[in-house]
Design a protein around this motif. Structure first.
Motif: not given
Length: 470
Positions: A55-60, A254-257, A446-451
């Protein structure tokens, strides 16, 4: 034809008795396939990666406080066959961490001497004085020790950017406790202890930095570099128990999408008139999404910001012992990700090379059932094909091993669902209008990332050679 030659009645044209197939096809409706696309792959990574809502396009990623242990890799530059150290990279050495005097670093880098070693040549011998720091610029080196029964055993394989003998910077006399032998042609840069001491005597900032590091209090931490949690055990009676707390990183990552986008264009005439038996817009959209998903998997592996290859910790990277991927190499990789390993990921040619090495040794790995597919496995861990782990021009590639899931402190995929005009989870198709040429435009995103939640969630076997003859 002469009058005396017999007439071949088989060759004579017979009258047509029914409608031929060429004419009949004018009244027939052909059976068509949906548009095919050779670039579509199995995309095992996208299928097996647990996806977490960002949510918010960011993962901490919050972690316990860790101290830098100084076991990174040194970077080099070369002009022809002449190799030099990037001076600032000397701060990868434990005793030089945080030292920011560029002039002293350049002077120290100039004191390194380049040496070449051939395969099988000994670089350092156990029992001899350890009086030099050795940086491996190129090549592969075996660290050889003595086994339980007196035989030689390979303790570790070192390669480009790694080093040994850093203890010479402390000024203490020591001897090599292991032997280092070149496996391939090696280029190394060496710094004699005497040369470093001369440099230390001429540079006040360097001398002061080393004095502070060597005399400073030891920071308590566990083998992973995390701040210790004080715990008492095995005591009797009523001793005073030490207090403790769990310290956190002050600046967590922090990882942004990320996003992969394209604009799909379809002419209104095509969309209106040529939709039978298949909808043209739907087929165009289907193939476009397939291409986006292929790019998404490529980015999850190769992107320099969040890609798995670049985010694997340097301590989690190992090298093959001999070049091709062997059962011993995969066993070594399993020692890095031993807590609930999920699966290996490798290029199909790398999997074939591993199979060849197993056959050469008379070892035949078993297959496992995964989502209804029989896939090869090693020690019960599936080996999944992925052509996004590229094969280099020198016919080398990498093998990934990962633990996955938030609960396992593993690798996770990041996306956001519920976005406007969502067509599939994390993917939207937005109508952009019709231009003056009567072309309809759709924005496909397509919105994505990996952590990687903790460093030991992923390991990499690097520089795996393919197609090498024994």
């Amino acid at each position: 034809m002469t009058a005396t030659e017999p007439i071949n009645t088989d060759e004579a044209e017979s009258p047509q008795l029914s409608l031929n197939t060429a004419a009949a096809r004018n009244l027939a409706t052909t059976t068509k396939s949906a548009p095919q696309m050779q670039g579509i792959t199995s995309r095992w990574l996208l299928r097996m990666l647990p996806w977490v809502q960002a949510n918010g396009g960011t993962y901490r990623v919050n972690r316990r406080l860790s101290y830098a242990l100084g076991d990174g890799r040194v970077t080099f530059t070369n002009t022809g066959a002449n190799v030099r150290i990037v001076p600032q990279e000397l701060r990868e050495l434990p005793l030089l961490q945080g030292f920011d005097d560029d002039a002293a670093l350049r002077a120290l880098a100039d004191r390194f001497v380049q040496q070449e070693f051939t395969p099988g040549q000994v670089i350092a011998t156990a029992g001899q004085p350890a009086d030099q720091l050795i940086l491996i610029a190129h090549g592969k080196v075996n660290k050889i020790g003595t086994g339980e029964y007196g035989d030689e055993t390979v303790l570790r394989v070192l390669a480009d950017g790694e080093y040994f003998g850093a203890q010479v910077l402390t000024g203490e006399s020591a001897t090599w406790d292991t032997t280092f032998r070149a496996v391939t042609p090696c280029t190394v840069l060496t710094l004699r202890q005497q040369s470093f001491q001369e440099m230390n005597g001429q540079s006040e900032p360097l001398r002061e930095h080393l004095r502070q590091v060597l005399s400073g209090p030891s920071r308590p931490h566990n083998p992973h570099g995390e701040a210790d949690i004080e715990i008492a055990s095995g005591h009797e009676g009523e001793p005073a128990l030490s207090g403790t707390y769990v310290d956190y990183e002050l600046a967590p990552r922090e990882y942004e999408l990320s996003v992969a986008q394209t604009v799909l264009q379809v002419h209104t005439r095509v969309a209106d008139l040529y939709n039978q038996p298949m909808n043209q817009t739907e087929q165009q959209l289907r193939l476009t999404i397939e291409a986006l998903r292929e790019r998404q998997e490529h980015e999850l592996i190769n992107n320099r910001d969040f890609g798995l290859l670049h985010n694997a910790d340097l301590r989690q990277r190992i090298h093959t012992r001999t070049g091709p991927p062997t059962p011993d190499d995969l066993d070594e990789l399993l020692t890095l990700v031993w807590k609930e390993p999920g699966y290996f990921l490798a290029h199909p040619r790398t999997i074939a090379a591993f199979g060849q090495e197993c056959s050469r040794r008379g070892v035949y790995p078993q297959s496992v059932d995964l989502l209804g597919h029989q896939v090869p496995a090693w020690r019960g861990v599936p080996i999944l094909p992925c052509n996004k782990l590229h094969v280099s021009k020198t016919r080398t590639s990498s093998i990934l091993l990962m633990r996955v899931g938030e609960q396992n402190q593993g690798v996770i995929g990041l996306h956001q669902t519920g976005i406007p005009d969502e067509y599939r989870p994390g993917l939207s198709v937005r109508f952009m209008g019709i231009n003056e040429q009567a072309v309809i435009s759709y924005l496909v995103s397509a919105y994505y990332s990996a952590a990687v939640l903790v460093p030991d969630a992923i390991g990499v076997l690097e520089h795996v050679e393919l197609g090498r003859d024994s």
